[in-house]
Design a protein around this motif. Structure first.
Motif, short mmCIF file in Angstrom:
data_model
loop_
_atom_site.label_atom_id
_atom_site.label_comp_id
_atom_site.label_asym_id
_atom_site.label_seq_id
_atom_site.Cartn_x
_atom_site.Cartn_y
_atom_site.Cartn_z
N THR A 133 0.83 -1.21 0.00
CA THR A 133 0.00 0.00 0.00
C THR A 133 0.87 1.26 0.00
N SER A 134 1.93 1.24 0.81
CA SER A 134 2.83 2.41 0.87
C SER A 134 3.41 2.71 -0.50
N ILE A 135 3.80 1.66 -1.22
CA ILE A 135 4.42 1.86 -2.54
C ILE A 135 3.38 2.33 -3.56
N LEU A 136 2.14 1.87 -3.38
CA LEU A 136 1.10 2.20 -4.36
C LEU A 136 0.49 3.57 -4.17
N ILE A 137 0.52 4.10 -2.95
CA ILE A 137 -0.16 5.37 -2.65
C ILE A 137 0.29 6.51 -3.58
N PRO A 138 1.59 6.71 -3.84
CA PRO A 138 1.98 7.81 -4.73
C PRO A 138 1.36 7.73 -6.12
N SER A 139 0.98 6.52 -6.56
CA SER A 139 0.36 6.39 -7.90
C SER A 139 -0.99 7.08 -7.95
N ALA A 140 -1.59 7.34 -6.78
CA ALA A 140 -2.90 8.00 -6.76
C ALA A 140 -2.76 9.50 -7.01
N LEU A 141 -1.55 10.00 -6.93
CA LEU A 141 -1.32 11.44 -7.13
C LEU A 141 -1.12 11.73 -8.62
N GLY A 142 -1.61 12.88 -9.07
CA GLY A 142 -1.33 13.28 -10.45
C GLY A 142 0.14 13.64 -10.58
N LEU A 143 0.66 13.56 -11.80
CA LEU A 143 2.09 13.83 -11.97
C LEU A 143 2.41 15.30 -11.68
N ALA A 144 1.51 16.21 -12.07
CA ALA A 144 1.74 17.63 -11.81
C ALA A 144 1.73 17.90 -10.30
N SER A 145 0.79 17.28 -9.59
CA SER A 145 0.73 17.46 -8.13
C SER A 145 1.99 16.91 -7.48
N SER A 147 4.87 16.60 -8.84
CA SER A 147 6.00 17.47 -9.19
C SER A 147 6.01 18.71 -8.31
N LEU A 148 4.83 19.28 -8.06
CA LEU A 148 4.75 20.45 -7.18
C LEU A 148 5.18 20.09 -5.76
N LEU A 149 4.74 18.91 -5.31
CA LEU A 149 5.12 18.43 -3.97
C LEU A 149 6.64 18.33 -3.85
N PHE A 150 7.27 17.74 -4.87
CA PHE A 150 8.72 17.59 -4.82
C PHE A 150 9.44 18.92 -5.05
N SER A 182 17.26 14.25 -9.43
CA SER A 182 16.11 14.59 -8.57
C SER A 182 14.80 14.32 -9.31
N THR A 183 14.77 14.62 -10.59
CA THR A 183 13.56 14.35 -11.38
C THR A 183 13.35 12.84 -11.55
N ILE A 184 14.43 12.12 -11.75
CA ILE A 184 14.29 10.65 -11.88
C ILE A 184 13.75 10.08 -10.56
N PHE A 185 14.23 10.61 -9.43
CA PHE A 185 13.73 10.12 -8.14
C PHE A 185 12.23 10.36 -8.02
N LEU A 186 11.80 11.56 -8.44
CA LEU A 186 10.36 11.86 -8.40
C LEU A 186 9.58 10.86 -9.25
N ILE A 187 10.07 10.59 -10.44
CA ILE A 187 9.35 9.70 -11.36
C ILE A 187 9.33 8.27 -10.80
N PHE B 57 8.61 5.94 0.54
CA PHE B 57 7.41 6.18 -0.25
C PHE B 57 6.37 7.01 0.51
N LEU B 58 6.36 6.90 1.83
CA LEU B 58 5.34 7.63 2.59
C LEU B 58 5.80 9.01 3.05
N TYR B 59 7.11 9.21 3.18
CA TYR B 59 7.62 10.44 3.77
C TYR B 59 7.10 11.72 3.12
N PRO B 60 7.15 11.85 1.77
CA PRO B 60 6.67 13.10 1.15
C PRO B 60 5.22 13.40 1.49
#
Lengths: 316, 96
Positions: A133-145, A147-150, A182-187, B57-60
């Motif tokens: 679940t932890s790994i999957l949660i970021p997939s629920a975010l839009g890429l633009a969101s 990117s703004l978060l990062f 840094s961008t690769i990490f975000l992706i 994965f959860l930190y951000p």
């Protein structure tokens, strides 16, 4: 005296011939009805494809062969001038090289990591469920969101690592390599869950008997992975590779939000170049269209090569 | 015939054992008892790795959630913890 000739077709047919003709007519009617129903079923999708894919593609093709400034519209054909201007743009080669570098790095890291993660969380337990679940949660975010978060996380003023960056004297997005990684990490953070899910589906499609046979034959874990898992995972690997390569070659939002092509124009992707040619600098839709057509052709060639390569390996 | 029967029985035994160990592995069962020293020593790197992954994965997201309610200069939540930023968001461009 005139003789009246009746054509044979108008003469009434014998009853047995009429009986034979009726099922044929019924069959033909059923076939016509079936074809009509087929067309009706396909019509919404065909309309969708026509309006959203074929027409824009034709428009881009027309743009690429015309003098088409953003504000004054179509000024008539000028083929192949736009293509010459596009390839002689001073950022063209740099953006192509950068996009290819980014694509290779992202694809290798993302696919290797997602396969590893899928194997790690494949079995079911409470902890693995939480990890999945932890790994999957970021997939629920839009890429633009995301990117703004990062963008905020990488910020040397408001980010959580601001003090660390100040004391070590570096910034995440301050150097070309730093900005790229840094961008690769975000992706990777954003897409690892999605690709892990695809890999999980592929792994769960491999029958247990094959693993049992390998175990009986005395295969080690590495041998089982190399000779059983990887070959049987090939369709999934082909799909994920095509998706990842296509997505990376078309990268735009992450770089537009995080780096704006900087520092020193070192992170301009080809789509970003198209955007800036069309809407920021020269405002030339014709040259942007020519660049788009070049990217489209490159994507078609790359995808065909990938699919053929995976298909050939499967045949071998 | 007896040789055939014996070999079939052996094969069956091997397959059963392999299937048994497979299902044991699928259930998350271990050869080492989880509470023994060897079991804990063997599982520690696994726990560290997976916990680190979960944290990465959860930190951000956790940081964003905490930042949205924590006091920060330049935001709409300057004094103490609260939902000032959410109130601003709810009334965002309300006058337009």
């Amino acid at each position: 005296m005139t003789a009246t000739l009746h054509p044979p077709a108008s003469s009434p047919a014998p009853p047995e011939a009429r009986g034979a003709r009726r099922p044929a007519r019924r069959r033909r009617g059923r076939r016509t009805h079936g074809a009509l129903a087929g067309w009706l079923y396909a019509a919404p999708t065909a309309l969708f494809v026509l309006l959203l894919f074929v027409l824009p593609l034709l428009l881009v093709l027309q743009m690429s062969g015309s003098d088409w400034p953003l504000l004054s519209g179509n000024q008539g054909p000028n083929f192949p001038e736009n293509y010459q201007v596009a390839v002689s743009n001073r950022f063209f080669m740099d953006s192509v090289i950068f996009t290819l570098k980014y694509t290779v790095l992202t694809t290798v890291i993302l696919l290797a990591l997602s396969l590893g993660l899928a194997m790690l969380v494949q079995e079911s337990s409470r902890w693995k469920g939480l990890l999945r679940t932890s790994i999957l949660i970021p997939s629920a975010l839009g890429l633009a969101s995301a990117s703004l978060l990062f963008y905020v996380i990488y910020s040397p003023i408001a980010g959580p690592f601001a003090d660390l960056m100040a004391s070590w004297g570096f910034t995440f997005l301050g150097t070309p390599d730093g900005a790229l990684w840094s961008t690769i990490f975000l992706i990777v953070w954003r897409y690892a869950g999605f690709y892990m899910l695809l890999m999980l589906v592929g792994l769960q499609g491999i029958p247990d008997d094959v693993y049992e046979a390998a175990r009986i034959d005395g295969a080690s874990r590495w041998q089982t992975f190399r000779d059983v898992t990887l070959p049987l995972l090939r369709p999934t690997l082909a799909l994920t590779t095509v998706l990842c390569v296509t997505g990376s070659l078309l990268a735009f939002e992450q770089f537009y939000i995080l780096t704006k092509g900087g520092p020193d124009n070192s992170t301009i992707t080809i789509v970003q170049l198209i955007y800036s040619v069309a809407f920021q600098g020269p405002n030339d839709l014709g040259v942007a269209g020519a660049l788009s057509v070049i990217v489209l052709l490159a994507l078609v060639v790359i995808n065909i090569a990938q699919i053929r390569a995976f298909g050939k390996k499967a045949e071998d | 015939m007896s040789v055939d029967t014996a070999s079939a029985a052996t094969t069956r035994a091997i397959v059963t054992d392999a299937a048994g160990s497979s299902s044991r592995a699928r259930r998350g069962g271990q050869r080492h008892p989880a509470t023994s020293f060897a079991g804990i020593a063997l599982r520690t790197p696994y726990w560290v790795l997976t916990a680190g992954l979960a944290l990465i994965f959860l930190y951000p997201l956790i940081w964003t959630a905490i930042s949205s309610v924590s006091p920060l200069a330049g935001t709409n939540q300057v004094d103490g913890w609260g939902f000032g930023n959410y109130a601003t968001l709810a009334n965002y461009q309300a006058g337009i």
